[in-house]
Design a protein around this motif. Structure first.
Motif, mmCIF file in Angstrom:
data_model
loop_
_atom_site.group_PDB
_atom_site.id
_atom_site.type_symbol
_atom_site.label_atom_id
_atom_site.label_comp_id
_atom_site.label_asym_id
_atom_site.label_seq_id
_atom_site.Cartn_x
_atom_site.Cartn_y
_atom_site.Cartn_z
ATOM 1 N N MET A 1 -17.676 -14.117 -24.527
ATOM 2 C CA MET A 1 -17.114 -13.593 -23.288
ATOM 3 C C MET A 1 -15.789 -13.145 -23.412
ATOM 4 O O MET A 1 -14.950 -13.742 -23.892
ATOM 5 N N GLU A 2 -15.490 -12.020 -22.901
ATOM 6 C CA GLU A 2 -14.148 -11.426 -23.191
ATOM 7 C C GLU A 2 -13.246 -12.176 -22.025
ATOM 8 O O GLU A 2 -13.632 -12.333 -20.862
ATOM 9 N N GLU A 3 -12.041 -12.353 -22.437
ATOM 10 C CA GLU A 3 -10.973 -12.764 -21.419
ATOM 11 C C GLU A 3 -10.054 -11.850 -21.341
ATOM 12 O O GLU A 3 -9.703 -11.319 -22.180
ATOM 13 N N LYS A 4 -9.737 -11.519 -20.332
ATOM 14 C CA LYS A 4 -8.635 -10.626 -20.011
ATOM 15 C C LYS A 4 -7.124 -11.028 -20.298
ATOM 16 O O LYS A 4 -6.835 -12.032 -19.844
ATOM 17 N N LYS A 5 -6.491 -10.070 -20.657
ATOM 18 C CA LYS A 5 -5.042 -10.526 -20.953
ATOM 19 C C LYS A 5 -4.179 -10.199 -20.000
ATOM 20 O O LYS A 5 -4.232 -8.999 -19.503
ATOM 21 N N SER A 6 -3.675 -11.329 -19.481
ATOM 22 C CA SER A 6 -2.712 -10.751 -18.042
ATOM 23 C C SER A 6 -1.957 -11.929 -18.002
ATOM 24 O O SER A 6 -2.022 -13.151 -18.374
ATOM 25 N N ASN A 7 -0.786 -11.660 -17.393
ATOM 26 C CA ASN A 7 0.221 -12.906 -17.170
ATOM 27 C C ASN A 7 0.158 -13.092 -15.626
ATOM 28 O O ASN A 7 1.385 -13.942 -15.404
ATOM 29 N N LYS A 8 -0.846 -12.703 -15.202
ATOM 30 C CA LYS A 8 -0.860 -13.052 -13.613
ATOM 31 C C LYS A 8 -1.937 -14.187 -13.505
ATOM 32 O O LYS A 8 -3.103 -13.915 -13.993
ATOM 33 N N ILE A 9 -1.642 -15.241 -12.818
ATOM 34 C CA ILE A 9 -2.643 -16.174 -12.554
ATOM 35 C C ILE A 9 -3.711 -15.662 -11.224
ATOM 36 O O ILE A 9 -3.242 -15.767 -10.307
ATOM 37 N N SER A 10 -4.767 -15.435 -11.674
ATOM 38 C CA SER A 10 -5.720 -15.195 -10.436
ATOM 39 C C SER A 10 -6.407 -16.311 -9.884
ATOM 40 O O SER A 10 -6.404 -17.647 -10.475
ATOM 41 N N ARG A 11 -7.034 -16.460 -8.813
ATOM 42 C CA ARG A 11 -7.851 -17.466 -8.334
ATOM 43 C C ARG A 11 -8.888 -17.887 -9.296
ATOM 44 O O ARG A 11 -9.104 -19.229 -9.236
ATOM 45 N N ARG A 12 -9.399 -17.157 -9.850
ATOM 46 C CA ARG A 12 -10.489 -17.210 -10.849
ATOM 47 C C ARG A 12 -9.941 -18.200 -11.868
ATOM 48 O O ARG A 12 -10.507 -19.061 -12.200
ATOM 49 N N ASP A 13 -8.662 -17.777 -12.280
ATOM 50 C CA ASP A 13 -8.036 -18.643 -13.644
ATOM 51 C C ASP A 13 -8.081 -20.032 -13.010
ATOM 52 O O ASP A 13 -8.290 -20.739 -13.758
ATOM 53 N N THR A 14 -7.234 -20.087 -11.978
ATOM 54 C CA THR A 14 -7.011 -21.435 -11.398
ATOM 55 C C THR A 14 -8.344 -22.080 -11.285
ATOM 56 O O THR A 14 -8.515 -23.445 -11.685
ATOM 57 N N LEU A 15 -9.249 -21.622 -10.597
ATOM 58 C CA LEU A 15 -10.665 -22.231 -10.593
ATOM 59 C C LEU A 15 -11.273 -22.923 -11.993
ATOM 60 O O LEU A 15 -11.638 -23.988 -12.191
ATOM 61 N N LYS A 16 -10.935 -22.065 -12.895
ATOM 62 C CA LYS A 16 -11.430 -22.421 -14.281
ATOM 63 C C LYS A 16 -10.815 -23.531 -14.959
ATOM 64 O O LYS A 16 -11.232 -24.277 -15.611
ATOM 65 N N ALA A 17 -9.431 -23.562 -14.456
ATOM 66 C CA ALA A 17 -8.438 -24.443 -15.089
ATOM 67 C C ALA A 17 -8.739 -25.636 -14.344
ATOM 68 O O ALA A 17 -8.593 -26.842 -15.116
ATOM 69 N N LEU A 18 -9.341 -25.682 -13.208
ATOM 70 C CA LEU A 18 -9.507 -27.166 -12.467
ATOM 71 C C LEU A 18 -10.915 -27.733 -12.346
ATOM 72 O O LEU A 18 -11.156 -28.656 -11.794
ATOM 73 N N VAL A 19 -11.699 -26.864 -12.908
ATOM 74 C CA VAL A 19 -13.305 -26.960 -12.820
ATOM 75 C C VAL A 19 -13.677 -28.551 -13.143
ATOM 76 O O VAL A 19 -14.478 -29.156 -12.570
ATOM 77 N N THR A 20 -13.125 -29.021 -14.246
ATOM 78 C CA THR A 20 -13.334 -30.210 -14.552
ATOM 79 C C THR A 20 -12.801 -31.412 -13.841
ATOM 80 O O THR A 20 -13.001 -32.658 -13.951
ATOM 81 N N LEU A 21 -11.827 -31.123 -13.147
ATOM 82 C CA LEU A 21 -11.136 -32.358 -12.386
ATOM 83 C C LEU A 21 -12.008 -33.347 -11.351
ATOM 84 O O LEU A 21 -11.990 -34.568 -11.422
ATOM 85 N N PRO A 22 -13.080 -32.738 -10.866
ATOM 86 C CA PRO A 22 -13.907 -33.540 -9.802
ATOM 87 C C PRO A 22 -14.562 -34.585 -10.829
ATOM 88 O O PRO A 22 -14.878 -35.759 -10.279
#
Lengths: 511, 161
Positions: free
Chosen positions: A1-22
Motif C-alpha cells: 500500500m502506498e503512503e502519500k508523502k506529505s507534511n500535513k496531517i489529514s483526518r485520515r492520518d489521525t484516525l490511523k494513528a489512534l486506531v488501536t487506542l480503544p
C-alpha cells in the motif's frame, strides 16, 4: 500500500494513528473486572482473614555465621550421618561427582554448594563400626564443601565418644547414634561442657529426658533436638493460621505414618565386610543386657525397643513436634495405645500397626496417631477446628466447615480450599501462587524461604550454631525435647503394658 | 515517512500481532505493579543453567533486587503500552526482547535441567519466551507504528521540523 508523502496531517492520518487506542479502554475494563473477581476468589482469605503473604521468612536463613569458628565432633555415622554432614557443609566425593553432568552440577549438588559456609571445623569423628568412622573422616576431608569453604584436614578418629569428649580440641558434638545412646552421650557431653546437636528422639524414656533436661539447664550448654521440621515454612504458616483463629477452636488433630517397604520397616541391610574385628559390639550394647554379637541387632537396631523406640519414637515424634510447634501442646494428660506386630516376621519386637490417642482435656482436644507399615497412602496431618479443617504437609490447605457460622455468609464450598499455601508454585511466580494448586508432597527434606528451596536440616544446624555463638536457646531446645520424649514414651508404655498411662504434671511423673 | 509496501492484510496482521503482544506485556506488568507482595526474588532464586549464579546473586542483594523489581514491572508496562498504541514501537520491541532474553536464560529449557515446577508445557530448547522474543524481532524488522499507531504523528512532527 502506498503512503502519500506529505507534511500535513489529514483526518485520515489521525484516525490511523489512534486506531488501536480503544484496545487500551477494553484492556482497562477487563483488567478491572478480573481484579475484582480475583479479590473475591483466590485472594479472599488473604484479604478477609488477614493471613500473611506466602513469602514466608524462616529466621534461621537470615542468621549470620560470623564470629568464633566452632569445632565439632561427630558421634556416629550410620544412615543419617552423611545427610547431616551435607547439611553441615561436607559432601561425600562419590555422591558429589555422581551429580556432575558435563561439568555442570545437578540441582541437588548445586543446592548443597549454594548453602552458606557455617564457619565450623570438624576436628573429630567416632563410630563403633570402624569403617564408618573412616567414611566420616573421608567426607569431612572431601573437596566438596558448601559456601566455597576450604577443604579440611582429615579429622581425628577417636576410639569412642568418651575419648572425644575428653579432648579440649572441640566445642560441640553432633550425636547421630542409635536411640539407646542418646541420653547418656548428651549428658556426658553437657557435663564435659560441650554443646549438643542430638538426633530425634531426644531420649528413649521420660526419666532419661528429665535427667538430660536438668543437666542441660544446669550446665548451660546449648542443645538442639534434630527435628529439622522446626524450619518448615508450612508449619510457620500453619501456626499463624491457628493463632489468628482462622479454623476456630481445635477439637482433634490427626497424624499418620504410612509406609510400605522394607526400608520403612527399618530393614536397612548388613554390610558384607562387617564383623567382630571392625565392630565394637560391647560399646554398641552399652548398658543393655549382654548377648552374643548379632549384626541384625547392630545394623537394624530400630526393630527392638531395647535400642530403638518403635514407630512412636521414630515417626510419631516428627508429627508430634509439628503439632507441638503449631499449637504449643506440651505433654498430654492421658495416653492409650494399641497395635501389634503382624506383617514382619523377622526378628523384632516393635509393632508394625500402631495407634495411639493423646488426650489434652485442658485444651478440649485429642491428638491421634495412626501408623501402618503395610500401606503407603499419604494422609495429611489434619487439624479439625470448629470453623474449618487444616491439612498440613509441605503445603497447607484450609477447608471451611459446612456448618460454620463464621464462613456461612461467604457461601463457600466446603470441598474448595479457603486458603492454600504451596511453596513450589511460589518459587516460580508469586503472582500465580494464589491460584496454584495444593501439592500433597510430604517434603521432609526441604523447606522454602522467600521462595528459595533450602535443606531443612541445614537451617536447623545453622540455627543451633547461631544460638551457641549468641548464647541463646534454639527452637527445638531441651524443653521441647522433654515434651517430645515424654509424650511418645507414654504411648510406648501404654502399648507395652496395655493400660492407660497418665501424666502427673506437678511432679513430672508418669502414673 | 518511510516507503512501505505492505498489503492491507499484511498491515492488519502485523498490527494485530503487535497489539496482542502489547496486551500480554501490559497485563504481566500491571499484575505485578498492583501486588505489593510481588518480587522477582523467587523467580531469580529458581534460576538454572549457565547463568544461574548471576541471577541468584541479583536476588541476594536487597538494593539490586529493588531495582530489578522496579525495572521489570514498569518495563513490562511501558513495552505493553507502547506496542498497543504504536508509540516508539521499535524501541519497545528492543526493550521487550531484552526482558524476554533475561527470562529465557534464567531458566532455559536445556537438556539436563529440571523443568520448572509449574511450567504449563513441555519444552526442548525452544519455549514460549524464545518464540515471543523472535516475534518481537520480526515486528522490529517490519514496523507498523508509523502506519497504524502514534508513531505516525511522531513522523509528521519530525517532518515538520
Amino acid at each position: 500500500m502506498e503512503e502519500k508523502k506529505s507534511n500535513k496531517i489529514s483526518r485520515r492520518d489521525t484516525l490511523k494513528a489512534l486506531v488501536t487506542l480503544p484496545v487500551l479502554g477494553y484492556f482497562a475494563n477487563r483488567f478491572y473486572v478480573k481484579y475484582e473477581n480475583d479479590l473475591s476468589s483466590s485472594d479472599f482469605t488473604r484479604m478477609k482473614l488477614e493471613v500473611a503473604d506466602t513469602s514466608i521468612q524462616i529466621p534461621a536463613a537470615g542468621y549470620s555465621s560470623k564470629g568464633k569458628q566452632i569445632r565439632l565432633g561427630i558421634v556416629g555415622n550410620g544412615f543419617r550421618g552423611p545427610q547431616v554432614l551435607r547439611s553441615l557443609g561436607f559432601a561425600e566425593k562419590e555422591w558429589s561427582e555422581d551429580k556432575i553432568k558435563n561439568g555442570v552440577p545437578g540441582p541437588r549438588l548445586q543446592s548443597f554448594l549454594d548453602q552458606e559456609d557455617l564457619n565450623i571445623v570438624i576436628t573429630g569423628v567416632c563410630d563403633t563400626f570402624s569403617q564408618r568412622a573412616e567414611e566420616a573422616a573421608d567426607i569431612v576431608s572431601s573437596p566438596f564443601r558448601s559456601g566455597g569453604a576450604k577443604q579440611l584436614n582429615r579429622p581425628k578418629i577417636y576410639a569412642n565418644y568418651r575419648e572425644m569428649l575428653a579432648d579440649d580440641n572441640l566445642d560441640a558434638v553432633v550425636i547421630l547414634t542409635p536411640d539407646h545412646w542418646h541420653a547418656k552421650m548428651a549428658i556426658d557431653a553437657a557435663r564435659a561442657g560441650k554443646h549438643v546437636y542430638l538426633e530425634k528422639p531426644m531420649c528413649q524414656t521420660a526419666e532419661e529426658a528429665k535427667l538430660l533436661r536438668d543437666v542441660t539447664l544446669e550446665t548451660g550448654i546449648i542443645l538442639q533436638v534434630g527435628h529439622q521440621n522446626r524450619q518448615q515454612a508450612s508449619y510457620i504458616m500453619a501456626k499463624e493460621i491457628i493463632d489468628k483463629g482462622v479454623i476456630g477452636p481445635v477439637s482433634l488433630v490427626e497424624t499418620y505414618t504410612n509406609r510400605n517397604n522394607d526400608h520403612g520397616a527399618w530393614i536397612r541391610g548388613i554390610p558384607k565386610n562387617a564383623n567382630a574385628s571392625n565392630i565394637n559390639w560391647k560399646e554398641f550394647l552399652g548398658d543393655k543386657a549382654w548377648r552374643e554379637m548379632d549384626l541384625d541387632r547392630y545394623f537394624n537396631w530400630q526393630k527392638w525397643f531395647e535400642y530403638g523406640t518403635g514407630p512412636a519414637g521414630n515417626q510419631f515424634t516428627h508429627e508430634f513436634d509439628c503439632v507441638n510447634q503449631v499449637m504449643d501442646l506440651g505433654i498430654p494428660k492421658r495416653v492409650i495405645a494399641s497395635g501389634g506386630n503382624y506383617y514382619f516376621n523377622d526378628p523384632r519386637d516393635i509393632p508394625d500397626v500402631f495407634n495411639a490417642i493423646f488426650e489434652y482435656p485442658d485444651r478440649g482436644m485429642s491428638l491421634t496417631y495412626d501408623c501402618t507399615l503395610r500401606n503407603s497412602r499419604l494422609r495429611d496431618k489434619t487439624f479439625l477446628g470448629k470453623d474449618a479443617s487444616m491439612e498440613v504437609n509441605v503445603g497447607v490447605a484450609v477447608f471451611p466447615d459446612s456448618q460454620s457460622e463464621k464462613y456461612k455468609k461467604y457461601e463457600l464450598e466446603s470441598d474448595t480450599p479457603l486458603y492454600t499455601y504451596h511453596p513450589k508454585s511460589d518459587a516460580v511466580d508469586a503472582v500465580t501462587s494464589a491460584t496454584a494448586k495444593y501439592y500433597h508432597d510430604r517434603g521432609f527434606g526441604y523447606t522454602y524461604h522467600n521462595g528459595k528451596k533450602l535443606d531443612a536440616t541445614y537451617l536447623h544446624v545453622k540455627e543451633w550454631l547461631y544460638c551457641i555463638r549468641q548464647g541463646i536457646q534454639p527452637s527445638c531446645n531441651v524443653n521441647r525435647g522433654f515434651e517430645e520424649t515424654t509424650t511418645f514414651y507414654m504411648s510406648n508404655l501404654a502399648y507395652l503394658e496395655k493400660r492407660v498411662v497418665e501424666w502427673d504434671a506437678e511432679n513430672e511423673k508418669i502414673i | 515517512m518511510k516507503n512501505v509496501n505492505y498489503t492491507s492484510w499484511q498491515i492488519a496482521a502485523l498490527v494485530i500481532l503487535r497489539v496482542l503482544i502489547g496486551w500480554h506485556f501490559l497485563y504481566e506488568g500491571l499484575v505485578k505493579v498492583i501486588n505489593p507482595a510481588w518480587s522477582a526474588a523467587s523467580f531469580l532464586n529458581a534460576a538454572q543453567g549457565p547463568f544461574a549464579n548471576l541471577f541468584k546473586s541479583m536476588a541476594s542483594n536487597a538494593a539490586t533486587l529493588d531495582v530489578i523489581n522496579f525495572c521489570n514491572q514498569w518495563g513490562l508496562v511501558l513495552v505493553g503500552l507502547s506496542l498497543i498504541v504504536g508509540l516508539l514501537s521499535r524501541w519497545a520491541c528492543i526493550g521487550g526482547m531484552a526482558l524476554l532474553f533475561m527470562y529465557y536464560i534464567s531458566n532455559p529449557p536445556f537438556i539436563g535441567l529440571d523443568a520448572i515446577a509449574v511450567a504449563e508445557g513441555s519444552y526442548l530448547i525452544v519455549n514460549k519466551n524464545l518464540i515471543e522474543l523472535f516475534t518481537l524481532f520480526v515486528l522490529f524488522l517490519f514496523p507498523t507504528g508509523e502506519i497504524i499507531g502514534l508513531d505516525r504523528l511522531l513522523a509528521f512532527a519530525k517532518l515538520a521540523k
